[in-house]
Scaffold this active site. Structure first.
Site, PDB file in Angstrom:
ATOM      1  N   GLY A 290       0.816  -1.215   0.000  1.00 40.11           N
ATOM      2  CA  GLY A 290       0.000   0.000   0.000  1.00 40.11           C
ATOM      3  C   GLY A 290       0.847   1.261   0.000  1.00 40.11           C
ATOM      4  N   SER A 291       0.336   2.284   0.646  1.00 47.95           N
ATOM      5  CA  SER A 291       0.871   3.646   0.471  1.00 47.95           C
ATOM      6  C   SER A 291       2.301   3.845   0.937  1.00 47.95           C
ATOM      7  CB  SER A 291      -0.024   4.634   1.206  1.00 47.95           C
ATOM      8  OG  SER A 291      -1.345   4.504   0.729  1.00 47.95           O
ATOM      9  N   THR A 292       2.830   2.955   1.781  1.00 47.62           N
ATOM     10  CA  THR A 292       4.231   3.130   2.160  1.00 47.62           C
ATOM     11  C   THR A 292       5.119   3.137   0.917  1.00 47.62           C
ATOM     12  OG1 THR A 292       4.259   0.753   2.579  1.00 47.62           O
ATOM     13  CG2 THR A 292       4.106   2.178   4.499  1.00 47.62           C
TER      14      THR A 292
END
Lengths: 579, 373
Positions: A290-292
């Site tokens: 995801g956004s990491t």
């Protein structure tokens, strides 16, 4: 004289039949043959005498001149012969994580057992876990040796001895003991009854442990491990997560200081370990993070020179690609700068940055950061990343915000470490490294690394990472919330929520990752189960509790502009790099 | 001792005054030492193979009286009786060897044993003494010019050795060949033939090295102990070192717990550890006494057959003892061979009793000296 003697014996030689002349000859020849035989027999006898003499000399040489001084040499190897010696495993400070303990195992010589029924009854009375019928059956076997119960405690042994049953004996064995139990179960792993490493370090260093006398020193710090274990367990319980993973890595060496995977198991009682509990989510599991991953996208754009901190991207409306619609979770519906894209975690902005760099650039950059190869960590349980083939443009777009490429959490942590430590990639390791000896590989310019630290700090100060903001240590980081892939697409309600942070962000020493699998929202989180809500507070807790243990002096972190507005990027960044 | 009058002319009376009583005493002493050593060495071995600790002890002690009786009974025979018995038993042994190849029990990769009605029998043990007597007679017949004895014995020798090599049993082959060559030598073979024959023997050993992997590995280990597992020999040497001059005391040794063949091939190491070097020297002395006394008695022998047959039997006895002790002391490569009258081993014990019984019979004082049989 001789003539006369002959004549006397055979007085009438002239009239003897011819055959008797032959007989004389035979007798003469026979004498000669016998004589040769005797001579050669003497030779044989001398050879034999010499051989026996050699034996005697060798005997005296061995027994008198090479005699063992204490005559114990032979007894010693007997006592320890094949005794399963296995080296200890210790943490970076020498705390024992796995060691051996001498125990007594109970066996019987059934031929010496006088009364099988009474013996079985009395034995079961003190060792209730034994089955009486089974014991009876074993004691009735026509054998000289049957195991009854392995690895007794001294108390159990005393109880058996007190019964005074004839025909029962003890044999010393060694058993592997893990004093910290489940604390580092996935890392340390297991060794079986027969001294064979089955999982974890016990398996990957099986031969070393068997042959070495020195303890094997890991990079783990049992104190930090305890902090991480406790914090992650509490978070997993609070949010009713099905599992989780957390780890702490030293950014300048790649050493793993703590690594926890939940659910876990107690290696001391591994008979009935649930295979699910043995699964190391930190290394064997691969996930769309995801956004990491947006941190990688930003670093890539900055490193390529296609973007600066002031660059802006159009995030006014969702992007439609084929049948996919890429939209923002915290949609701003306007043009966003690079810091804003990270602070608001804009998918659209990340996609536009990635498209600027292009598919090949993205692929090469992620390869440099170790996202496309399995981690080199010294565990047998390492998962291979799931890489899209072919790597289409749509892949580039989804990978920009952390979907479409699955990596193990330890890979992510290695990559993030390289982003914040000045741009050097160090392979992850579980062995303690003397400082400054670890070879690294430059993957990023120091300037971009500084910019990344500043951006991560902005996320914690202004964005989705606020719950990780500590007043003891300045933290920078990024949350990630991935919808878990299920049957027929992504499931909105099943999340993989994580937060990756680095501290102290002005001079990063450690990267902390917390990941929860399928966390459920609570009243306190207002119905959210995203990384910023469920994982970030745990990262903060780990930072604040382990920082002092790791020798980092806490500082009073001055709250920066918290009105939610991102101030002029370059001006603020300028003050940040001055340490 | 038994009181027998010089004038007693019964079979036993004549036997008592003509037989070599000193040699009987030496053999009895060896059997007694053997009994003690088997009692102490075999229980750990028995336990290791899962048998009752007394298994080997019982069998050995039950067999000893039979062996002694066999020895005495055979020693009552006349030289002609010895020859007849040998010929008969050799024929039986040869037949059993053939049967073994077909229906033998395979132990550790070789077919050497025959299982008959619950008893295991090693026919090649029977061959050793009987062939020595037969070969002695054949060589003697050659000298008498009655038979092409040397040729017949060569054919018999090649046939017999061929059967033993097929088992395969190299130790037995070496013994049979060495005894046969020794007899050939004593029978007066030209020195021009001795050297080539020795060469053929050496060539045979080299061939064995290349033909049989287990032989090659044993010799490699002897020449370079680090090249493989020389576990038994190393433990054996340690046993002698631990025993020292006086030994650790009967029953207190440890080597028998770790050497698989402590009751048979390595019983000398048990003696060294438990009884010490003095008793070991005594044992060597007894073997040397038997062989050298036997030879010296033959020096006054006028009958070539007796000289050759008994010489062969003593050579067999002495060689087997030397090879066993030499193996245990790492003077020669390990060769599975029993220590005569001391090791456990039924077939071997009975065969040696037969052999020494015949040797005793042949060395009895006779009045027919000088005459060929």
């Amino acid at each position: 004289m001789i003539e006369i003697a002959r004549n006397r014996r055979r007085p009438l030689p002239a009239v003897l039949p011819p055959i008797s002349a032959g007989r004389v000859e035979i007798e003469g020849r026979a004498k000669q043959i016998i004589e040769t035989g005797r001579n050669r027999l003497v030779f044989g006898g001398v050879m034999f005498a010499l051989a026996f003499l050699t034996i005697c000399l060798r005997l005296v040489d061995l027994s008198v001149f090479e005699a063992a001084p204490h005559a114990r040499q032979l007894a010693r190897p007997l006592a320890t012969e094949r005794a399963a010696e296995r080296a200890d495993i210790v943490d970076r400070n020498g705390v024992v994580l796995a060691t051996n303990l001498g125990v007594q195992s109970l066996y019987a010589n059934p031929r010496e057992v006088l009364d099988v029924d009474s013996a079985a009854k009395r034995l079961v009375a003190v060792l209730p876990e034994l089955n009486e019928n089974e014991v009876k059956a074993r004691l009735k076997l026509d054998k000289a040796f049957v195991w009854l119960r392995r690895k007794l405690t001294p108390r159990q042994q005393a109880a058996v001895i007190r019964q005074g049953i004839p025909g029962l004996y003890f044999r010393r064995e060694e058993t592997r003991v893990y004093p910290h139990g489940r604390l580092a179960a996935h890392v340390v792993g297991l060794a079986g009854d027969d001294n064979v490493g089955l999982t974890g370090i016990e398996r990957s260093f099986d031969e070393v442990l068997r042959e070495s006398d020195e303890p094997l020193r890991l990079s783990l710090d049992v104190r930090v491990q305890q902090v991480v274990h406790e914090s992650l367990s509490r978070a997993a319980k609070t949010f009713r997560a099905t599992g989780g993973a957390a780890m702490v890595m030293a950014v300048d060496s790649g050493e793993i200081v703590a690594m926890v995977s939940l659910p876990d198991f107690d290696p001391n009682v591994f008979e009935n370990v649930d295979p699910e509990a043995q699964f190391n989510r930190g290394t064997l599991g691969v996930y769309e993070m995801g956004s990491t991953f947006k941190l990688f996208t930003a670093a890539m754009a900055l490193e390529s020179g296609k973007a600066t901190l002031r660059s802006s991207y159009d995030a006014r409306r969702p992007i439609k690609v084929a049948r996919f619609l890429i939209s923002d979770y915290h949609a701003k519906n306007r043009v966003l700068t690079v810091p804003e894209i990270l602070v608001y975690s804009s998918n659209i902005g990340a996609v536009r940055m990635a498209l600027d760099v292009g598919t090949e650039g993205q692929r090469a950059f992620l390869e440099q950061l170790g996202m496309l190869q399995r981690s080199s960590l010294e565990l047998p349980e390492i998962g291979d990343p799931l890489i899209p083939t072919p790597w289409r443009e749509i892949s580039t777009m989804t990978i920009a915000f952390g979907h479409g490429l699955s990596v193990s959490p330890v890979q992510l942590v290695s990559g993030i470490s390289a982003l914040v430590n000045g741009g050097i990639f160090y392979p992850a390791t579980l062995l303690k490294r003397p400082s400054g000896t670890v070879p690294g590989r430059r993957v990023l310019s120091p300037t971009v690394s500084d910019q990344m630290r500043w951006l991560m700090r902005q996320v914690v100060v202004h964005g989705t990472g606020r719950k990780a903001n500590s007043e003891m240590y300045p933290v920078g980081g990024k949350s990630g919330t991935a919808e878990k892939a299920g049957r027929g697409g992504y499931r909105k309600k099943s999340l993989l929520s994580s937060f990756v942070g680095a501290f102290p962000i002005d001079d990063p020493q450690y990267v902390v990752l917390v990941m929860l699998d399928d966390p459920q929202p609570t009243k306190e989180t207002y119905g959210y189960a995203t990384g910023g809500w469920v994982a970030a507070p745990t990262v903060k807790e780990i930072v604040e509790r382990s920082g002092p243990l790791l020798g980092l002096p806490p500082v009073h972190v001055i709250d920066q502009d918290r009105d939610g507005r991102i101030v002029e990027a370059s001006a603020q960044f300028g003050t940040f790099v001055k340490r | 001792m038994i009181a027998v009058a010089r004038t007693d002319t019964s079979v036993l009376g004549r036997w008592w005054w003509t037989v070599d009583r000193w040699m009987i005493a030496a053999l009895a002493a060896l059997m007694a030492i053997g009994a003690v050593l088997v009692v102490t060495a075999s229980p750990p071995v028995a336990e290791r193979i899962g048998a009752d600790p007394g298994y080997f002890v019982q069998r050995h002690l039950m067999l000893l009286p039979f062996a002694a009786a066999l020895l005495i009974a055979v020693s009552l025979l006349s030289p002609r009786g010895v020859l007849t018995l040998s010929t008969a038993l050799f024929t039986v042994g040869l037949l059993l060897l053939v049967v073994t190849l077909v229906a033998g029990v395979e132990v550790k990769g070789a077919r050497r044993w025959l299982s008959i009605a619950g008893f295991s029998l090693q026919p090649s043990e029977l061959i050793k003494p009987t062939f020595a007597v037969l070969a002695g007679w054949l060589f003697a017949e050659q000298k008498r010019g009655k038979l092409p004895g040397s040729l017949i014995s060569l054919v018999l020798f090649l046939f017999t050795v061929g059967l033993i090599v097929m088992q395969p049993d190299l130790g037995m082959t070496v013994i049979v060949a060495a005894v046969w060559l020794a007899q050939f030598f004593v029978a007066g073979v030209s020195m021009w033939l001795v050297l080539p024959l020795a060469g053929v023997g050496a060539g045979g050993l080299v061939a064995a090295y290349f033909l049989f992997p287990h032989v090659a590995s044993r010799i490699d280990r002897y020449l370079d102990p680090s090249s493989g597992d020389s576990y038994q020999v190393s433990r054996s040497l340690e046993a002698f070192m631990n025993g020292g001059v006086l030994g650790r005391g009967p029953g207190t040794g440890r080597v028998k717990e770790i050497i698989p063949d402590a009751h048979a091939d390595f019983i000398f190491a048990v003696a060294g550890e438990e009884l010490g070097v003095i008793v070991c020297l005594l044992i060597v002395g007894l073997f040397a006494f038997v062989v050298l006394r036997g030879f010296s008695r033959l020096l006054s022998e006028n009958n070539l057959f007796v000289l050759l047959a008994a010489g062969g039997l003593f050579t067999h006895f002495g060689l087997q003892a030397l090879i066993n002790m030499g193996s245990a002391l790492n003077l020669i490569p390990t060769k599975g061979m029993t220590l005569p009258f001391i090791s456990y081993g039924g077939s071997s014990l009975l065969a040696l009793s037969l052999g020494m019984g015949m040797a005793l019979a042949l060395t009895r004082r006779r009045v027919d000296s000088g005459a060929f049989l």
